[in-house]
Scaffold this motif. Structure first.
Motif, PDB file in Angstrom:
ATOM      1  N   ASN A 170       0.826  -1.218   0.000  1.00 60.07           N
ATOM      2  CA  ASN A 170       0.000   0.000   0.000  1.00 60.07           C
ATOM      3  C   ASN A 170       0.857   1.264   0.000  1.00 60.07           C
ATOM      4  N   THR A 188     -10.543   6.957  -2.665  1.00 58.16           N
ATOM      5  CA  THR A 188     -11.017   5.683  -2.107  1.00 58.16           C
ATOM      6  C   THR A 188     -10.015   5.086  -1.119  1.00 58.16           C
ATOM      7  N   HIS A 189      -8.816   5.646  -1.036  1.00 58.83           N
ATOM      8  CA  HIS A 189      -7.775   5.034  -0.209  1.00 58.83           C
ATOM      9  C   HIS A 189      -7.902   5.423   1.263  1.00 58.83           C
ATOM     10  N   LEU A 190      -7.510   4.470   2.100  1.00 58.82           N
ATOM     11  CA  LEU A 190      -7.764   4.613   3.536  1.00 58.82           C
ATOM     12  C   LEU A 190      -7.112   5.872   4.140  1.00 58.82           C
ATOM     13  N   LYS A 206     -15.758   5.339   7.304  1.00 58.51           N
ATOM     14  CA  LYS A 206     -16.429   4.042   7.322  1.00 58.51           C
ATOM     15  C   LYS A 206     -15.346   2.971   7.212  1.00 58.51           C
ATOM     16  N   ILE A 207     -15.279   2.099   8.183  1.00 51.60           N
ATOM     17  CA  ILE A 207     -14.325   0.981   8.121  1.00 51.60           C
ATOM     18  C   ILE A 207     -15.064  -0.187   7.478  1.00 51.60           C
ATOM     19  N   PHE A 208     -14.566  -0.606   6.326  1.00 51.84           N
ATOM     20  CA  PHE A 208     -15.284  -1.609   5.535  1.00 51.84           C
ATOM     21  C   PHE A 208     -15.040  -3.021   6.072  1.00 51.84           C
ATOM     22  N   ASN A 219      -9.221  -5.442   7.905  1.00 49.78           N
ATOM     23  CA  ASN A 219      -8.155  -5.840   6.982  1.00 49.78           C
ATOM     24  C   ASN A 219      -6.795  -5.345   7.452  1.00 49.78           C
ATOM     25  N   ARG A 221      -2.978  -4.340   6.143  1.00 49.69           N
ATOM     26  CA  ARG A 221      -2.219  -3.954   4.954  1.00 49.69           C
ATOM     27  C   ARG A 221      -0.806  -3.511   5.345  1.00 49.69           C
ATOM     28  N   ASN A 259      -6.860  -1.807   9.661  1.00 53.94           N
ATOM     29  CA  ASN A 259      -7.523  -0.529   9.393  1.00 53.94           C
ATOM     30  C   ASN A 259      -7.759   0.238  10.700  1.00 53.94           C
ATOM     31  N   ARG A 282     -16.380  -4.176   1.532  1.00 54.10           N
ATOM     32  CA  ARG A 282     -16.378  -3.424   0.275  1.00 54.10           C
ATOM     33  C   ARG A 282     -16.400  -4.360  -0.939  1.00 54.10           C
ATOM     34  N   ASP A 285     -11.631  -7.307  -1.208  1.00 56.81           N
ATOM     35  CA  ASP A 285     -10.553  -7.056  -0.235  1.00 56.81           C
ATOM     36  C   ASP A 285     -10.054  -8.364   0.393  1.00 56.81           C
TER      37      ASP A 285
HETATM   38  N1  UDP Z   1     -10.891   1.167   3.683  1.00 56.76           N
HETATM   39  C1  UDP Z   1     -11.873   1.471   4.625  1.00 56.76           C
HETATM   40  N2  UDP Z   1     -12.552   2.642   4.488  1.00 56.76           N
HETATM   41  C2  UDP Z   1     -12.318   3.526   3.477  1.00 56.76           C
HETATM   42  C3  UDP Z   1     -11.308   3.209   2.535  1.00 56.76           C
HETATM   43  C4  UDP Z   1     -10.614   2.017   2.669  1.00 56.76           C
HETATM   44  O1  UDP Z   1     -12.125   0.698   5.544  1.00 56.76           O
HETATM   45  O2  UDP Z   1     -13.000   4.553   3.406  1.00 56.76           O
HETATM   46  C5  UDP Z   1     -10.146  -0.092   3.829  1.00 56.76           C
HETATM   47  C6  UDP Z   1     -10.246  -1.043   2.641  1.00 56.76           C
HETATM   48  O3  UDP Z   1     -11.434  -1.812   2.691  1.00 56.76           O
HETATM   49  C7  UDP Z   1      -8.982  -1.878   2.851  1.00 56.76           C
HETATM   50  C8  UDP Z   1      -7.975  -0.868   3.414  1.00 56.76           C
HETATM   51  O4  UDP Z   1      -8.768   0.217   3.913  1.00 56.76           O
HETATM   52  O5  UDP Z   1      -9.217  -2.865   3.824  1.00 56.76           O
HETATM   53  C9  UDP Z   1      -6.998  -0.327   2.391  1.00 56.76           C
HETATM   54  O6  UDP Z   1      -7.751   0.097   1.253  1.00 56.76           O
HETATM   55  P1  UDP Z   1      -7.160   1.067   0.165  1.00 56.76           P
HETATM   56  O7  UDP Z   1      -8.265   1.349  -0.801  1.00 56.76           O
HETATM   57  O8  UDP Z   1      -6.480   2.214   0.813  1.00 56.76           O
HETATM   58  O9  UDP Z   1      -6.004   0.211  -0.545  1.00 56.76           O
HETATM   59  P2  UDP Z   1      -6.036  -1.252  -1.249  1.00 56.76           P
HETATM   60  O10 UDP Z   1      -5.548  -2.205  -0.167  1.00 56.76           O
HETATM   61  O11 UDP Z   1      -7.412  -1.536  -1.719  1.00 56.76           O
HETATM   62  O12 UDP Z   1      -5.058  -1.114  -2.357  1.00 56.76           O
END
Ligand code: UDP
Length: 330
Positions: A170, A188-190, A206-208, A219, A221, A259, A282, A285
């Motif tokens: 990441n 869209t990134h955390l 929102k924690i997915f 999750n 990362r 997360n 989401r 993932d």
């Molecule tokens: N995530 C989350 N809420 C958000 C955006 C991302 O919970 O608003 C979570 C996402 O589901 C994943 C982690 O953060 O578990 C990293 O997501 P990101 O999109 O930053 O990077 P990815 O791992 O998809 O490349």
């Protein structure tokens, strides 16, 4: 001779160009500005606006510039979007790679360093993930990057174009002075979303999902600073120019953060409350993605400078505070 950075106006590309220029390279940027920003292109780089699926655009660029290596960073990279629009991903990413390789072949350019991804592994068979481990992508983004890796393997045999695929985990953070950084629409990134909440631009995070097979259910990362990523590309490019065959390397910090842990780290760095709630999964993932990056350290001599996630978040926070609305402010 110059280095072409395809996608050099994007988040990763703009930091790549910045590193190359500070190391004394002559740099050309190609970008169609579909997600990148003109203001993110380094003033010392020569900029060509166009699409790398456009063979005429590339032929023209290669005729005007003396390019000896390409750093390919202009793929689409959002997991959730790829789940909804797989054809958009296969078109831009896979066809873009084919058109670029054909143009490189015509121009006699022999080296390409390519942004691949941890998403090629899907749900990994073990953690940390080694390069040779099973690759079964669970989203079209990861599938498109794996296809691109396969294409490059056969092109090396047939056409002598050598490549290094760097499987990023990441990418996060920004140049420490906050002059360039991450600015996606939609974001869209955390980490940038967490910092939007910290800056009061969004009500809550929102924690997915919190029912994943991980210690706290969210999750996990592996976050790596964007400038450490950029350094690995320079090492990989020089490795190819020394005559080494194509290869693949993971790039991660080898430490996983959930997360929820990222949220806690961001609360500490920003001093803000950062309200958050648990939301549904989401889609696309994997539970956990953490790299074994020892191959890049041993073979390329890569030494990441950032080994602490709070320091990484701090650089993203500096960018956010200096550019609350990203490049729009410039
Ligand atoms: N995530 C989350 N809420 C958000 C955006 C991302 O919970 O608003 C979570 C996402 O589901 C994943 C982690 O953060 O578990 C990293 O997501 P990101 O999109 O930053 O990077 P990815 O791992 O998809 O490349």
């Amino acid at each position: 001779m110059a280095v072409l950075v395809a996608g050099g106006a994007g988040y990763i590309g703009s930091h790549m160009v910045d590193r190359l220029i500070s190391e004394g390279y002559d740099v050309v940027v190609a970008d169609n500005l579909s997600t990148g920003h003109r203001a993110a292109v380094h003033p010392q780089a020569r900029f060509y606006e166009g699409d790398t699926r456009d063979a005429h655009f590339l032929d023209d660029l290669f005729a005007k510039e003396d390019i000896d290596a390409v750093i390919h960073m202009d793929a689409f990279s959002l997991v959730p979007e790829s789940m909804k629009k797989p054809l958009k991903y296969f078109d831009n990413n896979v066809i873009g790679m084919i058109v670029l390789l054909e143009a490189m072949k015509r121009a006699g350019v022999k080296y390409v360093v390519f942004s691949s991804t941890a998403a090629t592994y899907g749900n990994p068979e073990r953690i940390p993930i080694h390069e040779a481990d099973r690759k079964e992508p669970i989203n079209p983004y990861g599938e498109s990057k794996l296809m691109m890796e396969h294409i490059m393997k056969w092109v090396e045999q047939a056409d002598g174009i050598h490549s290094v695929a760097l499987r990023y985990f990441n990418a996060a953070g920004a140049k420490a002075d906050g002059s360039i950084g991450e600015d996606h629409h939609p974001e869209t990134h955390l980490i940038p979303i967490v910092l939007k909440v910290a800056a009061g631009q969004q009500d809550q995070l929102k924690i997915f999902g919190d029912d994943y097979d991980t210690p706290d259910g969210t999750n996990v990362r592996d976050y790596i600073h964007i400038l450490d990523l950029a350094d690995a590309h320079i090492l990989a490019m020089e490795y190819l120019k020394q005559g080494h065959a194509s290869d693949v390397f993971n790039l991660g910090s080898s430490t996983g953060f959930s997360n929820k842990e990222i949220l806690d780290a961001a609360r500490k760095v920003t001093g803000q409350e950062i309200p958050a709630e648990i939301a549904p999964r989401r889609g696309g993932d994997p539970d956990t993605l953490v790299a074994d990056s020892s191959k890049a350290r041993e073979v390329l001599g890569w030494k990441p400078k950032y080994d602490n996630v709070e320091d990484i978040i701090k650089t993203a926070w500096t960018w956010k505070q200096k550019h609350p609305n990203g490049y729009e402010d410039q």
